[in-house]
Design a protein around this motif. Structure first.
Motif, PDB file in Angstrom:
ATOM      1  N   GLU A 281       0.882  -1.330  -0.011  1.00 21.27           N
ATOM      2  CA  GLU A 281       0.169   0.233  -0.131  1.00 21.27           C
ATOM      3  C   GLU A 281       0.838   1.166  -0.120  1.00 21.27           C
ATOM      4  O   GLU A 281       0.829   2.264  -0.652  1.00 21.27           O
ATOM      5  N   LEU A 282       1.852   1.269   0.893  1.00 23.66           N
ATOM      6  CA  LEU A 282       2.838   2.505   0.932  1.00 23.66           C
ATOM      7  C   LEU A 282       3.354   2.759  -0.430  1.00 23.66           C
ATOM      8  O   LEU A 282       3.682   3.864  -0.829  1.00 23.66           O
ATOM      9  N   ALA A 283       3.762   1.636  -1.114  1.00 23.08           N
ATOM     10  CA  ALA A 283       4.372   1.935  -2.341  1.00 23.08           C
ATOM     11  C   ALA A 283       3.520   2.515  -3.405  1.00 23.08           C
ATOM     12  O   ALA A 283       4.142   3.079  -4.469  1.00 23.08           O
ATOM     13  N   ASP A 284       2.312   2.611  -3.229  1.00 19.49           N
ATOM     14  CA  ASP A 284       1.216   3.052  -4.029  1.00 19.49           C
ATOM     15  C   ASP A 284       1.341   4.718  -4.053  1.00 19.49           C
ATOM     16  O   ASP A 284       1.283   5.433  -4.872  1.00 19.49           O
ATOM     17  N   ALA A 285       2.059   5.231  -2.979  1.00 15.82           N
ATOM     18  CA  ALA A 285       1.929   6.480  -2.386  1.00 15.82           C
ATOM     19  C   ALA A 285       3.493   7.068  -2.432  1.00 15.82           C
ATOM     20  O   ALA A 285       3.768   8.143  -2.503  1.00 15.82           O
ATOM     21  N   ALA A 286       4.476   5.900  -2.367  1.00 13.13           N
ATOM     22  CA  ALA A 286       5.807   6.537  -2.254  1.00 13.13           C
ATOM     23  C   ALA A 286       6.535   6.138  -3.465  1.00 13.13           C
ATOM     24  O   ALA A 286       6.526   5.220  -4.098  1.00 13.13           O
ATOM     25  N   GLU A 287       7.625   7.179  -3.875  1.00 16.19           N
ATOM     26  CA  GLU A 287       8.244   6.829  -4.945  1.00 16.19           C
ATOM     27  C   GLU A 287       9.546   6.233  -4.417  1.00 16.19           C
ATOM     28  O   GLU A 287      10.394   5.809  -5.316  1.00 16.19           O
ATOM     29  N   PHE A 288       9.933   6.131  -3.195  1.00 15.70           N
ATOM     30  CA  PHE A 288      11.024   5.475  -2.848  1.00 15.70           C
ATOM     31  C   PHE A 288      10.789   4.845  -1.449  1.00 15.70           C
ATOM     32  O   PHE A 288      10.014   5.660  -0.664  1.00 15.70           O
ATOM     33  N   PHE A 289      11.485   3.918  -0.991  1.00 18.05           N
ATOM     34  CA  PHE A 289      11.414   3.606   0.227  1.00 18.05           C
ATOM     35  C   PHE A 289      13.310   3.722   0.779  1.00 18.05           C
ATOM     36  O   PHE A 289      13.764   3.293   0.058  1.00 18.05           O
ATOM     37  N   SER A 290      13.297   3.852   2.132  1.00 20.01           N
ATOM     38  CA  SER A 290      14.578   3.901   2.707  1.00 20.01           C
ATOM     39  C   SER A 290      14.403   3.188   4.040  1.00 20.01           C
ATOM     40  O   SER A 290      13.787   3.705   4.924  1.00 20.01           O
ATOM     41  N   PHE A 291      15.008   2.044   4.257  1.00 22.32           N
ATOM     42  CA  PHE A 291      15.002   1.372   5.249  1.00 22.32           C
ATOM     43  C   PHE A 291      15.627   2.109   6.547  1.00 22.32           C
ATOM     44  O   PHE A 291      16.938   2.175   6.525  1.00 22.32           O
ATOM     45  N   GLY A 292      14.832   2.484   7.445  1.00 30.25           N
ATOM     46  CA  GLY A 292      15.481   3.045   8.775  1.00 30.25           C
ATOM     47  C   GLY A 292      15.831   1.850   9.751  1.00 30.25           C
ATOM     48  O   GLY A 292      14.849   1.405  10.460  1.00 30.25           O
ATOM     49  N   THR A 293      17.119   1.060   9.379  1.00 30.48           N
ATOM     50  CA  THR A 293      16.757  -0.208  10.291  1.00 30.48           C
ATOM     51  C   THR A 293      17.375  -0.003  11.667  1.00 30.48           C
ATOM     52  O   THR A 293      17.388  -0.889  12.395  1.00 30.48           O
ATOM     53  N   ASN A 294      17.626   1.318  12.067  1.00 26.65           N
ATOM     54  CA  ASN A 294      17.942   1.554  13.623  1.00 26.65           C
ATOM     55  C   ASN A 294      16.496   1.457  14.193  1.00 26.65           C
ATOM     56  O   ASN A 294      16.453   0.450  15.073  1.00 26.65           O
ATOM     57  N   ASP A 295      15.594   2.115  13.740  1.00 27.66           N
ATOM     58  CA  ASP A 295      14.431   2.188  14.357  1.00 27.66           C
ATOM     59  C   ASP A 295      13.572   0.837  14.129  1.00 27.66           C
ATOM     60  O   ASP A 295      12.836   0.240  14.859  1.00 27.66           O
ATOM     61  N   LEU A 296      13.738   0.312  12.923  1.00 25.53           N
ATOM     62  CA  LEU A 296      13.213  -0.923  12.562  1.00 25.53           C
ATOM     63  C   LEU A 296      13.683  -2.029  13.506  1.00 25.53           C
ATOM     64  O   LEU A 296      12.963  -2.999  13.663  1.00 25.53           O
ATOM     65  N   THR A 297      14.915  -2.061  13.828  1.00 27.41           N
ATOM     66  CA  THR A 297      15.588  -2.895  14.879  1.00 27.41           C
ATOM     67  C   THR A 297      14.811  -2.820  16.409  1.00 27.41           C
ATOM     68  O   THR A 297      14.416  -3.466  16.921  1.00 27.41           O
TER      69      THR A 297
ATOM     70  N   GLY B 162      11.489  -4.507  19.984  1.00 32.10           N
ATOM     71  CA  GLY B 162      10.713  -4.018  20.903  1.00 32.10           C
ATOM     72  C   GLY B 162      11.553  -3.475  22.151  1.00 32.10           C
ATOM     73  O   GLY B 162      11.104  -3.762  23.263  1.00 32.10           O
ATOM     74  N   PHE B 163      12.754  -3.021  21.851  1.00 30.77           N
ATOM     75  CA  PHE B 163      13.385  -2.418  23.067  1.00 30.77           C
ATOM     76  C   PHE B 163      14.371  -1.164  22.528  1.00 30.77           C
ATOM     77  O   PHE B 163      14.570  -0.821  21.299  1.00 30.77           O
ATOM     78  N   SER B 164      14.573  -0.179  23.176  1.00 29.75           N
ATOM     79  CA  SER B 164      15.275   0.977  22.789  1.00 29.75           C
ATOM     80  C   SER B 164      16.699   0.944  22.960  1.00 29.75           C
ATOM     81  O   SER B 164      17.186   0.702  24.319  1.00 29.75           O
ATOM     82  N   ARG B 165      17.270   1.398  22.015  1.00 36.03           N
ATOM     83  CA  ARG B 165      18.811   1.193  21.881  1.00 36.03           C
ATOM     84  C   ARG B 165      19.565   2.161  23.229  1.00 36.03           C
ATOM     85  O   ARG B 165      20.338   1.277  23.720  1.00 36.03           O
ATOM     86  N   ASP B 166      18.965   3.123  23.459  1.00 30.11           N
ATOM     87  CA  ASP B 166      19.648   4.008  24.366  1.00 30.11           C
ATOM     88  C   ASP B 166      19.649   3.157  26.042  1.00 30.11           C
ATOM     89  O   ASP B 166      20.389   3.372  26.634  1.00 30.11           O
ATOM     90  N   ASP B 167      18.403   2.546  25.885  1.00 32.18           N
ATOM     91  CA  ASP B 167      18.022   1.946  27.324  1.00 32.18           C
ATOM     92  C   ASP B 167      18.940   0.490  27.347  1.00 32.18           C
ATOM     93  O   ASP B 167      19.607   0.148  28.359  1.00 32.18           O
ATOM     94  N   VAL B 168      19.080  -0.257  26.182  1.00 30.70           N
ATOM     95  CA  VAL B 168      19.323  -1.652  26.242  1.00 30.70           C
ATOM     96  C   VAL B 168      20.776  -2.002  26.226  1.00 30.70           C
ATOM     97  O   VAL B 168      21.575  -2.639  26.675  1.00 30.70           O
ATOM     98  N   GLU B 169      21.455  -1.270  25.386  1.00 32.20           N
ATOM     99  CA  GLU B 169      22.855  -1.266  25.082  1.00 32.20           C
ATOM    100  C   GLU B 169      23.806  -1.425  26.278  1.00 32.20           C
ATOM    101  O   GLU B 169      24.872  -1.879  26.551  1.00 32.20           O
TER     102      GLU B 169
END
Ligand code: PEP
Ligand code: MG
Length: 908
Positions: free
Chosen positions: A782-798, A803-810
């Motif tokens: 669905e998103l690709a219908d509206a988006a001309e490109f995707f960029s994977f934000g793998t920091n937030d996606l991770t 289900g953990f926040s990097r600042d807290d868990v590292e």
């Protein structure tokens, strides 16, 4: 590689194996087979397969047919050697060595001289003409058997040896005579009976079987388990066991043992390198009990063996087409090859050797690319300490996070933060760090600990921060309370003294060692001309980089927010900006404007004037984008609309609350502060990582995104009018649903249309989205219908997938998770292919099936990680984007990924 008939066998004579059968025969067994088949002088023997080990470890028993196969191969070996195992008057002795598919140096066990007993020791004495040699061999067997097979603490044997030397008034084992050693043999036997409750088995076949089982079991020894975890070697592989006729390097002055490399593994220089120890067994070289001599020693004493050794090394190198390392023994003037393998090497040696082999027509450039890695290249890009004899080395710990850091020693994090805030460079020294040390680690130039390995808290957090770290320097006694450390040579370092720590080698030096910038980094920065061959390392890097660029399919962009970073990235080879984090443009003095915009949105009178704040920002943003588009002229520049963690752009809640409480106490009015406190309270988030961020903020605070889009559009028009070729792309952050994207896109289109109509300049800028939430990945079609490109934000996606926040868990439980093997490596460093990677793959496929021309990139930190880049190549992305400094690593890995996909498979 094995046929089904072969799979049912558990034992192979060396002559039956092949170098490619590492899965079955382990690395050592496969290479012994290869050397045997090349006609090299390998003592005869056989290999028991990893399958047998797996069976043993799973069931607690040997496979039933192993006993017969063992007898069959042992009989063949005996008839070849014309003597029986442990034969009383002339015993055949064997070594029993581990050898897994992947080298695990020193992690598993070996038992030598199997076959000796109270009778055959005399036969050996007779045959060798040396009582001393026979009893020395027997005591070695007792010691190794006791420790490895019967699990007796090694110190019992060491203590008895120390007593024997004291009694004989000598300092070296070599000075003990036959009587001393015969007495030691009796003592070792007593130790065995006392500590294991059983007598040392006199039956040679029983010794052999027990030794084989012990080697199987050593696969699961704690140090082997943790080594595998660290090196990401699968625990179910198991080890093979090599049983080999013993040859002796300790038969007198015409015997000896050594290790050698076909090129220098440190520098890569051509020539033969190695160490030799006359009158010794292999263990003595590794144990370092006597100083070794250079390889020129046998040249002096035994020219024939030395000549033969050089010929064999040349044969091995041309056969394996790479640097080989070998172990050899000379027994009374006869050379024997005990092991070979592709040799480990430093990063610099890897680049030099790869290009040397190309020049020698041994390999082609494609293969040369597989011989180096992005990790090697990254190591070459750090500054290093100048090499000088004047350096005073205090100790060497574990190289945990590369770099060269110099600073004054502090022993607490509070002190680190305090001194650093006064402009001091500090090295934080702790026994080990914990989450309370985060501020100190952040403030320090480098971190040094006396405990913990590569997965300790200090190591994990320092690597995450890109901070130099040496950990586990256990020769240092760190007294944090009284503020000093003591090295094992007695040198004391007090708080305030200067240390230099090398995170690439683990070395720690007293005082300030001068730091040199890396020539490789200077080359990438355009400061060194690679064609002027002043440094063959730079030339080697240049050649392989050119080939990687020629082969790679992935484009490389950089994450950059300033024209300076953009220019640096371009010099490093970036082909555009994959992520400009616009919130970084609002730090310092500009922060207040964003604060006002956000506060005003709460609608409490008098807190801030939103319109004025936005108006003040507009020209600044426009100038930012003009500068950025100029620096990246002709290349794509992906500008992400603001995605601030809210708390970073609001006044501090606690400070305000205290302010108001004090005012209450004093009966003061402070109306503005009270309004502010109400607004901040309303906006306060318990979990900013999951709060009002990204597109959510843009949709609830009118004017925020449109001010930015206007600035992008105006800057683009300006650049076009000036004759430039600006190629901005507008990226919407943290989208979870197509409705969010469409609303944001409508805002953007309206602004672009308006400015285009006003200026007459067409503004058809691509608008796309980040994919950094699982929901975005799952609804990618669905998103690709509206988006001309995707960029994977793998920091937030991770973060959001786990289900953990990097600042807290590292800083808290990551080191424990790494130690327990729940992670092989932090999922923030290297993409979690099974989880996060799966979402990337799914979104890429669904996005492309909806919009075939959809551009796909990644801009999380994984974009610069070598292993992750291999994954993104597989996933079919168009580009990876990473910090400017990592652009060369990404270029190299992208080239390697193409070549490796075509050739290599590795099931580590
Ligand atoms: C990401 O989440 O991967 C990303 C690039 O965005 P940021 O790190 O700025 O949240
Ligand atoms: Mg993000």
């Amino acid at each position: 590689m094995t046929t089904s008939a072969q799979r049912h066998r558990f034992v192979y004579a060396f002559a039956e194996g092949h170098r490619d059968w590492k899965d079955l025969l382990g690395g050592k067994g496969a290479n012994l087979a290869e050397m045997t088949n090349l006609g090299l002088p390998v003592p005869p023997g056989f290999t028991i397969t990893t399958e047998a080990c797996r069976h043993y470890l799973e069931t607690g028993h040997e496979p039933p047919q192993l006993r017969d196969e063992l007898v069959e191969h042992l009989t063949a070996l005996e008839s070849r050697m014309h003597k029986r195992l442990g034969q009383a008057d002339d015993p055949l002795l064997v070594s029993v060595r581990s050898g897994a598919k992947f080298s695990m140096p020193g992690m598993m066990e070996t038992v030598l001289n199997v076959g000796l007993n109270d009778e055959s020791v005399h036969g050996l004495a007779e045959q060798s003409g040396s009582q001393r040699f026979a009893f020395d061999s027997y005591r070695r067997l007792l010691q190794m058997f006791g420790k490895t097979v019967l699990h007796i603490e090694g110190s019992h044997f060491d203590d008895a040896m120390a007593d024997a030397k004291r009694r004989a008034d000598v300092s070296d084992d070599l000075e003990l005579d036959a009587d001393d050693l015969a007495r030691l043999v009796d003592e070792y036997k007593v130790i065995i009976t006392r500590h294991s409750g059983q007598e040392f088995p006199q039956d040679p076949t029983m010794q052999l079987r027990m030794a084989i089982h012990a080697v199987f079991e050593s696969w699961n020894a704690p140090r082997a388990v943790s080594y595998r975890r660290q090196e990401r070697i699968r625990s179910e592989l198991g080890t093979a066991v090599n049983v080999c006729a013993m040859v002796f390097g300790n038969l007198g002055a015409d015997s000896g043992t050594g290790v050698a490399f076909t090129r220098d593994p440190a520098s890569g220089a051509r020539g033969v390198y190695g160490d030799y120890l006359p009158n010794a067994q292999g263990e003595d070289v590794v144990a370092g009990i006597r100083n070794t001599l250079p390889l020129s020693e046998p040249e002096r004493t035994d020219q024939r063996s030395h000549g033969e050794l050089l010929t064999i090394m040349a044969t091995l190198e041309s056969h394996y087409r790479d640097l080989c390392d070998i172990e050899f023994t000379i027994e009374r003037g006869k050379l024997w090859m005990l092991q070979t393998r592709i040799g480990k090497r430093t990063a610099a040696a890897a680049f030099r050797i790869a290009t040397q082999l190309v020049d020698e027509h041994v390999i082609d450039l494609d293969e040369a690319l597989t011989r180096v890695t992005g990790t090697h290249l990254a190591q070459l890009m750090f500054p290093s300490f100048e090499d000088s004899d004047a350096r005073e080395r205090l100790t060497t710990g574990i190289a945990a996070s590369p770099g060269a850091a110099v600073g004054r020693v502090v022993f607490s994090s509070t002190q680190a933060a305090h001194w650093a805030s006064n402009g001091e460079d500090v090295i934080l020294v702790r026994r080990e760090t914990n989450p309370d040390d985060l501020d100190g680690m952040m403030a320090a130039r480098g971190v040094l600990t006396s405990r913990g390995g590569k997965t300790s808290h200090a190591a994990v957090v320092a690597r995450g921060m890109g901070k130099t770290c040496v950990c586990g320097a256990d020769e240092l006694a760190v007294d944090e309370r009284s503020g000093h450390l003591t090295a094992n040579n007695g040198v004391v370092i007090n708080e305030g003294d200067t240390l230099s720590i090398d995170g690439a080698t683990g070395e720690v030096f007293v005082g300030a060692v001068p730091v040199t910038p890396s020539p490789v980094t200077r080359y990438f920065a355009g400061e060194l001309d690679p064609t002027e061959a002043h440094d063959d390392l730079v030339t080697a890097v240049h050649r392989l980089m050119r080939h990687a660029d020629h082969r790679r399919r992935l484009h490389i962009r950089a994450n950059a927010d300033t024209p300076e970073d953009a220019m640096r990235a371009r010099r490093m080879g970036a082909e555009g900006i994959g992520l400009c984090r616009t919130e970084h443009m609002f730090l310092g003095e500009r922060r207040k404007a964003i604060e006002d915009v956000i506060l005003a949105s709460v609608g409490i009178d008098g807190t801030a004037d939103q319109e004025a704040a936005l108006e003040s920002l507009a020209p600044l943003q426009e100038a930012d984008f003009v500068a950025l588009l100029t620096a990246m002229d002709g290349q794509p520049v992906t500008i992400r609309l603001i995605d601030p963690p809210l708390h970073e752009f609001l006044p501090d809640l606690t400070e305000l609350a205290v302010h108001v409480a004090v005012a209450d106490e004093r009966g003061e009015e402070l109306t503005h502060t009270r309004h502010l406190l109400t607004a901040v309270r309303r906006l306060h988030e318990r979990n900013p990582m999951l709060g009002l961020r990204g597109v959510r903020l843009g949709l609830v605070i009118p004017g925020l995104f449109t001010t930015q889009i206007r600035a992008i559009a105006e800057a683009t028009v300006q650049r076009i009018m000036a004759g430039g070729n600006p190629r901005p792309q507008i990226m919407i952050p943290l989208v979870g649903s197509v409705q969010e994207l469409e609303l944001a896109k409508d805002q953007a289109r309206a602004v672009l249309r308006e400015i285009s109509e006003r200026t007459g300049v067409p503004l058809d800028l691509p608008i796309g989205t980040m994919i950094e939430l699982p929901r975005a990945a799952l609804t990618a079609g669905e998103l690709a219908d509206a988006a001309e490109f995707f960029s994977f934000g793998t920091n937030d996606l991770t973060q959001t997938t786990w289900g953990f926040s990097r600042d807290d868990v590292e800083g808290s439980f990551f080191s424990a998770y790494l130690e327990k093997g729940i992670f092989g490596v932090s999922p923030f460093e290297s993409i979690d292919t099974e989880g996060v990677g799966r979402l990337v793959g799914l979104a890429a496929a669904e996005g492309r099936s909806q919009r075939p021309a959809l551009e796909l990139g990644v801009c999380g930190e994984h974009g610069g990680d070598p292993d992750s880049i291999q994954f993104f190549e597989h996933a079919g992305l168009d580009y990876v984007s990473c910090s400017p400094f990592r652009v060369p690593v990404a270029r190299l890995e992208a080239g390697r990924a193409v070549v490796r996909n075509e050739t290599v498979s590795d099931d580590r």
